[in-house]
Design a protein around this motif. Structure first.
Motif, short mmCIF file in Angstrom:
data_model
loop_
_atom_site.label_atom_id
_atom_site.label_comp_id
_atom_site.label_asym_id
_atom_site.label_seq_id
_atom_site.Cartn_x
_atom_site.Cartn_y
_atom_site.Cartn_z
N SER A 3 0.63 -1.24 -0.01
CA SER A 3 -0.17 0.03 0.06
C SER A 3 0.90 1.32 0.09
N ASN A 4 2.06 1.25 0.22
CA ASN A 4 2.90 2.34 0.33
C ASN A 4 4.39 2.01 -0.36
N ILE A 5 4.53 2.22 -1.46
CA ILE A 5 5.82 1.81 -2.23
C ILE A 5 6.56 3.00 -2.75
N ILE A 6 7.84 2.82 -2.68
CA ILE A 6 8.99 3.86 -3.05
C ILE A 6 9.72 3.16 -4.06
N VAL A 7 9.72 4.10 -5.25
CA VAL A 7 10.65 3.63 -6.48
C VAL A 7 11.57 4.54 -6.73
N PRO A 8 13.00 4.49 -6.29
CA PRO A 8 13.95 5.30 -6.57
C PRO A 8 14.41 5.20 -8.13
N LEU A 9 14.35 6.36 -8.62
CA LEU A 9 14.77 6.39 -10.06
C LEU A 9 16.11 7.20 -10.36
N ILE A 97 7.93 7.88 5.54
CA ILE A 97 6.58 7.73 5.11
C ILE A 97 6.09 6.41 5.53
N GLN A 98 6.91 5.47 6.21
CA GLN A 98 6.48 4.11 6.49
C GLN A 98 6.21 3.17 5.28
N ALA A 99 7.04 3.33 4.38
CA ALA A 99 6.91 2.25 3.18
C ALA A 99 6.84 1.09 3.75
N ASP A 100 5.87 0.22 2.90
CA ASP A 100 6.06 -1.17 3.14
C ASP A 100 6.73 -2.00 1.96
N CYS A 101 7.33 -1.21 0.82
CA CYS A 101 7.79 -1.90 -0.13
C CYS A 101 8.80 -0.86 -0.88
N ILE A 102 10.00 -1.38 -1.33
CA ILE A 102 10.92 -0.52 -2.23
C ILE A 102 11.04 -1.25 -3.27
N VAL A 103 11.17 -0.78 -4.50
CA VAL A 103 11.39 -1.21 -5.74
C VAL A 103 12.36 -0.69 -6.38
N ILE A 104 13.73 -1.36 -6.46
CA ILE A 104 14.93 -0.62 -6.82
C ILE A 104 15.54 -1.43 -7.98
N ALA A 105 16.18 -0.88 -8.99
CA ALA A 105 16.89 -1.24 -10.01
C ALA A 105 18.21 -1.55 -9.47
N SER A 106 18.94 -2.35 -9.92
CA SER A 106 20.41 -2.71 -9.78
C SER A 106 21.04 -3.08 -11.02
N HIS A 107 22.23 -2.89 -10.98
CA HIS A 107 23.13 -3.32 -12.11
C HIS A 107 23.92 -4.56 -11.77
N ARG A 108 24.67 -5.18 -12.44
CA ARG A 108 25.31 -6.27 -12.22
C ARG A 108 26.53 -5.71 -11.41
N PRO A 109 26.83 -6.32 -10.30
CA PRO A 109 28.09 -5.98 -9.56
C PRO A 109 29.30 -5.89 -10.21
N GLY A 110 29.93 -4.86 -10.04
CA GLY A 110 31.33 -5.00 -10.59
C GLY A 110 32.31 -5.35 -9.21
N PHE A 111 33.78 -5.36 -9.34
CA PHE A 111 34.64 -5.62 -8.29
C PHE A 111 34.43 -4.60 -7.47
N GLY A 112 34.44 -3.45 -7.50
CA GLY A 112 34.24 -2.06 -6.56
C GLY A 112 32.94 -2.35 -5.82
N CYS A 129 11.38 -2.48 5.44
CA CYS A 129 10.54 -3.00 4.77
C CYS A 129 10.92 -3.91 3.69
N SER A 130 10.14 -4.63 2.90
CA SER A 130 10.47 -5.49 1.80
C SER A 130 11.09 -4.59 0.83
N VAL A 131 11.91 -5.53 0.01
CA VAL A 131 12.76 -4.81 -1.15
C VAL A 131 12.78 -5.63 -2.27
N MET A 132 12.33 -5.02 -3.21
CA MET A 132 12.13 -5.98 -4.73
C MET A 132 13.54 -5.45 -5.46
N VAL A 133 14.30 -6.12 -5.95
CA VAL A 133 15.66 -5.76 -6.56
C VAL A 133 15.20 -6.33 -7.91
N LEU A 134 15.65 -5.24 -8.96
CA LEU A 134 15.29 -5.62 -10.28
C LEU A 134 16.75 -5.59 -11.02
N ARG A 135 17.03 -6.63 -11.93
CA ARG A 135 17.95 -6.47 -12.86
C ARG A 135 17.78 -6.40 -14.30
#
Length: 135
Positions: A3-9, A97-112, A129-135
């Protein structure tokens, strides 16, 4: 459903917001609050003198317009700009804001990323809260 989602862009060539927005839409319950957030990095003091006057204000306004345009596609969407460390600002906003989910994109990790950690990795480790990581 959430019911309360954060999407970092991130607004750069490497990040297309469509996937994250579609996932947020799929995870959202009816009437869910969707907060789109962009975190502006702090400009080092030595670099500020090289920026044209009003650049930061104009950039902030342009980014806010982009966020507001994307947020308008959601029933209860909002665009927020924060400034500072991306992971910290996302985590602070989630608590505020008492989010219950974060939907965040990720890149393929490099050595750093294995040494210092990526933004998505820090959000996953410390989110209240819950986190959905997108590749």
């Amino acid at each position: 459903m959430y019911s309360n989602i954060i999407v970092p862009l991130a607004f750069d060539e490497d990040h297309n917001p469509d996937t994250a927005l579609n996932v947020a839409r799929a995870l959202a319950s009816d009437g869910a609050r969707i907060t789109l957030v962009h975190v502006m990095a702090d400009v080092p003091g030595y670099a500020i003198s090289y920026m044209p006057e009003g650049y930061a204000t104009e950039l902030r306004q342009t980014l806010q317009q982009q966020l507001d345009g994307l947020a308008a596609d959601f029933e209860a969407g909002a665009g927020v700009i924060r400034q500072g460390n991306a992971a910290n600002e996302i985590l602070d906003l989630a608590e505020e804001i008492q989010a219950d989910c974060i939907v965040i994109a990720s890149h393929r990790p490099g050595f750093g990323d294995y040494l210092i950690g990526s933004t998505a990795a820090r959000v996953v480790r410390h989110a209240p809260c819950s986190v959905m990581v997108l590749r």
